[in-house]
Design an enzyme around this catalytic site. Structure first.
Site, mmCIF file in Angstrom:
data_model
loop_
_atom_site.group_PDB
_atom_site.id
_atom_site.type_symbol
_atom_site.label_atom_id
_atom_site.label_comp_id
_atom_site.label_asym_id
_atom_site.label_seq_id
_atom_site.Cartn_x
_atom_site.Cartn_y
_atom_site.Cartn_z
ATOM 1 N N SER A 28 0.839 -1.192 0.000
ATOM 2 C CA SER A 28 0.000 0.000 0.000
ATOM 3 C C SER A 28 0.884 1.255 0.000
ATOM 4 O O SER A 28 1.658 1.454 -0.933
ATOM 5 C CB SER A 28 -0.963 -0.050 1.196
ATOM 6 O OG SER A 28 -2.017 0.854 1.050
ATOM 7 N N ASP A 77 -9.992 -5.261 -4.300
ATOM 8 C CA ASP A 77 -9.405 -4.349 -3.318
ATOM 9 C C ASP A 77 -10.413 -3.253 -2.974
ATOM 10 O O ASP A 77 -10.886 -2.530 -3.847
ATOM 11 C CB ASP A 77 -8.123 -3.727 -3.886
ATOM 12 C CG ASP A 77 -7.288 -3.020 -2.842
ATOM 13 O OD1 ASP A 77 -7.831 -2.187 -2.094
ATOM 14 O OD2 ASP A 77 -6.072 -3.295 -2.768
ATOM 15 N N HIS A 133 -7.156 -6.235 -0.188
ATOM 16 C CA HIS A 133 -6.008 -5.356 0.062
ATOM 17 C C HIS A 133 -4.871 -6.112 0.751
ATOM 18 O O HIS A 133 -4.039 -5.510 1.407
ATOM 19 C CB HIS A 133 -6.456 -4.152 0.905
ATOM 20 C CG HIS A 133 -5.549 -2.969 0.815
ATOM 21 N ND1 HIS A 133 -5.272 -2.291 -0.356
ATOM 22 C CD2 HIS A 133 -4.822 -2.321 1.772
ATOM 23 C CE1 HIS A 133 -4.446 -1.295 -0.122
ATOM 24 N NE2 HIS A 133 -4.146 -1.292 1.155
#
Length: 212
Positions: A87, A150, A192
């Site tokens: 991320s 995601d 994610h």
């Protein structure tokens, strides 16, 4: 007494795990981080996590994170380090590789714009366009993992990162090799990347380094 040596172990690069923003304190119980640390160590890698958490964990500002990754986590030897960025950590890995030689980078849930989020915009990662050619040229390999489901990052954004880096789409981690070392994996059911196990991560790094 006969002592058997493991010849490949000492030469394996350092694995540097960079979490997403919010990565304060001990991150081993967060997402896949602790699992990956154990899995890489079992294969003979030295693994570096941000002990006590990343500095500036909530904003994850580029001006703080990039020098910290290079100087503290990579121990001023990014050329011998594989940076696994998740991320916000993936954005940081891109900026490190843009200006420094890196053994390789693994981008987990990567993105290239702030997506309308004020905190992301203030982080500094998106102040100017990424130099994709420099990033690719500074790495021996690039691996990207994207989740179609995601909840934070549209898949089109993740695909755009892969296209900008000219990555080859692959279906299996076994396809990664020194000859096929710039690869993109898209997981149809991936979110994610919150939860382990994450076997493809370890196997693809081994593949790109020629350890399989």
């Amino acid at each position: 007494v006969i002592h058997f040596q493991q010849p490949m172990m000492a030469s394996r690069p350092r694995i540097v795990q960079v979490p997403g923003n919010g990565g304060g304190g001990d991150i081993r119980n967060c997402n896949f981080y602790g699992w990956a640390e154990r899995a890489f160590k079992q294969r003979g890698y030295t693994v570096k996590l941000p002990e006590g958490g990343m500095p500036d964990p909530l904003q994850a500002r580029r001006a703080i994170w990039v020098p910290h990754i290079i100087n503290e986590m990579c121990e001023q030897d990014a050329a011998s380090s594989v940076i696994v960025g998740h991320s916000s950590g993936a954005c940081a890995a891109l900026r490190v590789a843009e200006s420094s030689k890196v053994k390789g980078i693994v981008l987990v849930a990567a993105y290239d714009d702030p997506l309308g989020d004020a905190n992301e915009a203030a982080s500094g990662y998106f102040d100017e366009p990424f130099d994709w050619s420099a990033i690719r040229n500074n790495c021996d390999f690039v691996i990207q993992f994207a989740g179609v489901q995601d909840q934070f990052l549209p898949i089109d954004v993740q695909r755009r990162v892969a296209q900008s880096l000219n990555l080859t789409s692959c279906l299996s981690a076994s396809e990664a090799s020194p000859e096929n070392a710039f690869v993109y994996f898209e997981l149809p059911r991936g979110d994610h990347f919150f939860s382990p196990p994450f076997d493809d991560l370890v196997e693809s790094v081994d593949g790109c380094l020629g350890y399989l």
